[in-house]
Design an enzyme around this catalytic site. Structure first.
Site, PDB file in Angstrom:
ATOM      1  N   VAL A 101       1.275  -1.232  -0.092  1.00  0.00           N
ATOM      2  CA  VAL A 101      -0.350  -0.135   0.129  1.00  0.00           C
ATOM      3  C   VAL A 101       0.757   1.208   0.100  1.00  0.00           C
ATOM      4  O   VAL A 101       2.866   1.423   0.233  1.00  0.00           O
ATOM      5  CB  VAL A 101      -1.306  -0.194   1.092  1.00  0.00           C
ATOM      6  CG1 VAL A 101      -0.091  -0.045   2.604  1.00  0.00           C
ATOM      7  CG2 VAL A 101      -2.007   0.847   1.209  1.00  0.00           C
ATOM      8  N   CYS A 102       0.135   1.969  -0.158  1.00  0.00           N
ATOM      9  CA  CYS A 102       0.962   3.883  -0.246  1.00  0.00           C
ATOM     10  C   CYS A 102       2.040   3.681  -1.870  1.00  0.00           C
ATOM     11  O   CYS A 102       2.002   3.530  -2.920  1.00  0.00           O
ATOM     12  CB  CYS A 102       1.014   4.196   0.514  1.00  0.00           C
ATOM     13  SG  CYS A 102       1.885   5.990   1.289  1.00  0.00           S
ATOM     14  N   ALA A 103       3.138   3.858  -1.020  1.00  0.00           N
ATOM     15  CA  ALA A 103       4.704   3.762  -1.924  1.00  0.00           C
ATOM     16  C   ALA A 103       4.568   2.682  -1.640  1.00  0.00           C
ATOM     17  O   ALA A 103       6.019   2.259  -2.416  1.00  0.00           O
ATOM     18  CB  ALA A 103       5.667   4.872  -0.808  1.00  0.00           C
ATOM     19  N   PHE A 122       0.601   5.434  -4.077  1.00  0.00           N
ATOM     20  CA  PHE A 122       1.091   7.065  -3.772  1.00  0.00           C
ATOM     21  C   PHE A 122       1.424   7.491  -4.926  1.00  0.00           C
ATOM     22  O   PHE A 122       2.107   6.729  -5.514  1.00  0.00           O
ATOM     23  CB  PHE A 122       1.526   7.267  -2.896  1.00  0.00           C
ATOM     24  CG  PHE A 122       1.580   8.457  -2.227  1.00  0.00           C
ATOM     25  CD1 PHE A 122       0.973   8.541  -1.055  1.00  0.00           C
ATOM     26  CD2 PHE A 122       2.585   8.978  -2.503  1.00  0.00           C
ATOM     27  CE1 PHE A 122       0.714  10.388  -0.649  1.00  0.00           C
ATOM     28  CE2 PHE A 122       2.311  10.784  -2.332  1.00  0.00           C
ATOM     29  CZ  PHE A 122       1.142  11.464  -1.219  1.00  0.00           C
TER      30      PHE A 122
END
Length: 181
Positions: A101-103, A122
């Protein structure tokens, strides 16, 4: 019982890590947090997180899924750890769930797992990986690779993980208990 490893590095995004661990545990799934060195870490927002174990101890076990939380510099710390790269590559080769998730999807991309695969992250995190088929959705699945965009999508991401490991009925049960609108 299904089991999930959530590696934690200094600078990991607390909201993502804790949301994933909490929701998986609500579903009765064994969710194990492991820091790279076995010590507590400071998250990206300064929150102290105490892992269940060290990564070295966790790697002695077999898990059904690995979930990498994002945040900075947590993502870069995960990406720089050869054990994490080997872990995600081995789990993908064994046709197990590899999630980020995200970066953190950039860790999967750096490990060569996202070439020609649909993924999200992200904004900007996957710009250095032109072979990734980037998608705008909150959660993107491509086979057993599951990615999500960031802290705001962590709950949807975690519920998707529950559904993949324990089924739609269990996801619905957990989600009902969360009193989401």
């Amino acid at each position: 019982m299904k089991s999930v490893l959530v590696p934690l590095a200094s600078g990991s995004e607390e909201l993502e890590a804790v949301t994933v661990l909490n929701i998986l545990r609500r579903a009765g799934i064994e969710a194990v947090s492991a820091s790279l060195d076995g010590h507590p870490i400071r998250g990206s927002r300064g929150t102290k997180l105490i892992p269940d174990t060290s990564l070295d101890e966790a790697l002695k076990r077999r898990f059904d899924m690995v979930v990498l939380p994002g945040g900075q510099p947590g993502t870069n710390n995960l990406k720089a750890d050869a054990r994490i790269i080997r872990l995600v590559q081995r789990m993908a080769a064994d046709d197990l769930f590899v999630c980020a998730v995200c970066a953190a999807p950039s860790v999967l991309a750096a490990a060569g797992l996202l070439d020609g695969k649909h993924a999200t992250s992200f904004p900007g995190s996957l710009d250095a990986f032109p072979k990734v088929l980037r998608q705008p959705q909150a959660v993107v699945e491509d086979g057993k690779l599951i990615t999500s965009r960031g802290p705001g999508t962590a709950m949807d991401f975690a519920l998707t993980l529950v559904e993949r490991l324990a089924g739609k009925a269990k996801r619905d049960e957990v989600e009902a208990g969360l009193v989401r609108t």
